[in-house]
Design a protein around this motif. Structure first.
Motif, PDB file in Angstrom:
ATOM      1  N   THR A  99      57.319  -6.415 -21.509  1.00 19.77           N
ATOM      2  CA  THR A  99      57.851  -6.212 -20.177  1.00 19.77           C
ATOM      3  C   THR A  99      57.049  -6.593 -19.003  1.00 19.77           C
ATOM      4  OG1 THR A  99      57.417  -3.990 -19.871  1.00 19.77           O
ATOM      5  CG2 THR A  99      60.118  -4.535 -20.896  1.00 19.77           C
ATOM      6  N   MET A 100      55.435  -7.170 -19.385  1.00 23.33           N
ATOM      7  CA  MET A 100      54.495  -7.455 -18.840  1.00 23.33           C
ATOM      8  C   MET A 100      53.704  -8.204 -20.077  1.00 23.33           C
ATOM      9  SD  MET A 100      54.474  -5.747 -15.878  1.00 23.33           S
ATOM     10  CE  MET A 100      53.178  -6.165 -15.470  1.00 23.33           C
ATOM     11  N   PRO A 101      53.018  -9.523 -18.979  1.00 21.93           N
ATOM     12  CA  PRO A 101      52.486 -10.957 -19.488  1.00 21.93           C
ATOM     13  C   PRO A 101      51.634 -10.239 -20.580  1.00 21.93           C
ATOM     14  CG  PRO A 101      52.508 -11.250 -17.757  1.00 21.93           C
ATOM     15  CD  PRO A 101      53.233  -9.576 -17.566  1.00 21.93           C
ATOM     16  N   ALA A 102      50.587  -9.779 -20.072  1.00 23.23           N
ATOM     17  CA  ALA A 102      49.373  -8.780 -20.998  1.00 23.23           C
ATOM     18  C   ALA A 102      49.708  -7.236 -21.791  1.00 23.23           C
ATOM     19  CB  ALA A 102      48.534  -8.180 -20.112  1.00 23.23           C
ATOM     20  N   GLY A 103      51.281  -7.127 -22.295  1.00 24.01           N
ATOM     21  CA  GLY A 103      51.790  -6.409 -22.409  1.00 24.01           C
ATOM     22  C   GLY A 103      51.615  -4.859 -22.323  1.00 24.01           C
ATOM     23  N   PRO A 104      52.143  -3.884 -22.730  1.00 23.53           N
ATOM     24  CA  PRO A 104      52.163  -3.812 -24.177  1.00 23.53           C
ATOM     25  C   PRO A 104      52.950  -4.526 -24.930  1.00 23.53           C
ATOM     26  CG  PRO A 104      52.901  -1.987 -23.118  1.00 23.53           C
ATOM     27  CD  PRO A 104      52.636  -2.700 -21.994  1.00 23.53           C
TER      28      PRO A 104
END
Length: 232
Positions: A99-104
């Motif tokens: 749910t975020m570009p850098a993860g998790p």
């Protein structure tokens, strides 16, 4: 000019989210032990800093060859497609979601390995959203037949939704050099056309890049202009 990032960062793909760019690369030796797929971030494409790794442990389904991750955003979700080697000796394309570009990132495992048509595996995944449809481009990993193909993706982007369509093969002299392959596709929309960039030849000896264009995401793609780049 000095390098934007001065460590090994093979097969990069870059995603823009708002004002920040995120870069993803093939597994490298300088990552922390057992980590897979380094992530960098930048606000200007010139200065990059580490933003962690996609996985803190290797995906359980594979035994190595963690190659060429690429990410596409759909709504508030991010889908990362990558290659790995399964215990049977096939290169597979798998998907992870965040749910975020850098993860998790949560791994969902392989979605395509082979369809039995002159292929021992699939590598170099590249996702594309065209309208509300998702497509997955990749290289068919010979040994006797190399091509760049596409698979339609399901509505949730976590599985394939149709048969493989072959888009282009090894047909030009520079592509036949040495190992003789076409691989590493990346596809984007340019006006009313779809442009497919790809590598060809032999990465160990003589390698190059070319492109092809089409009026739809599934082709037909027509190679244009020979080589864009060449390396001896």
């Amino acid at each position: 000019r000095p390098p934007a990032f001065d460590r090994d960062f093979p097969d990069p793909s870059v995603l823009r989210v708002g004002r920040i760019y995120y870069a993803f690369a093939t597994h490298t030796a300088w990552e922390p032990a057992a980590h897979v797929f380094p992530i960098l971030e930048s606000s200007d494409l010139a200065t990059w800093r580490s933003a962690g790794d996609v996985f803190s442990t290797p995906p359980r389904w594979g035994v190595g060859d963690w190659w060429a991750p690429a990410v596409v955003a759909r709504g508030n979700d991010f889908f990362l497609y990558y290659s790995g080697l399964n215990p049977s000796g096939f290169h597979c394309i798998a998907v992870a979601m965040a749910t975020m570009p850098a993860g998790p990132y949560t791994d969902h495992g392989p979605i395509a390995c082979t369809d039995g048509r002159a292929a021992i595996g699939y590598i170099d995944a590249w996702p594309l959203l065209a309208g509300d449809r998702g497509y997955l481009y990749f290289s068919v990993d010979g040994p006797d037949h190399h091509s760049i193909s596409v698979l339609p993706l399901s509505a949730d982007m976590l599985s394939v939704a149709g048969p493989r369509v072959e888009l282009l093969g090894v047909t030009q002299g520079w592509e036949e050099m040495g190992h003789g392959t076409v691989e590493g596709p990346s596809v984007f929309v340019w006006g009313s056309q779809y442009v497919l960039l790809y590598s060809g030849g032999d990465w160990r000896r003589r390698y190059g890049m070319g492109y092809a264009v089409a009026g739809s995401p599934t082709g037909p793609f027509v190679k244009t202009g020979g080589q864009l780049l060449t390396n001896g």
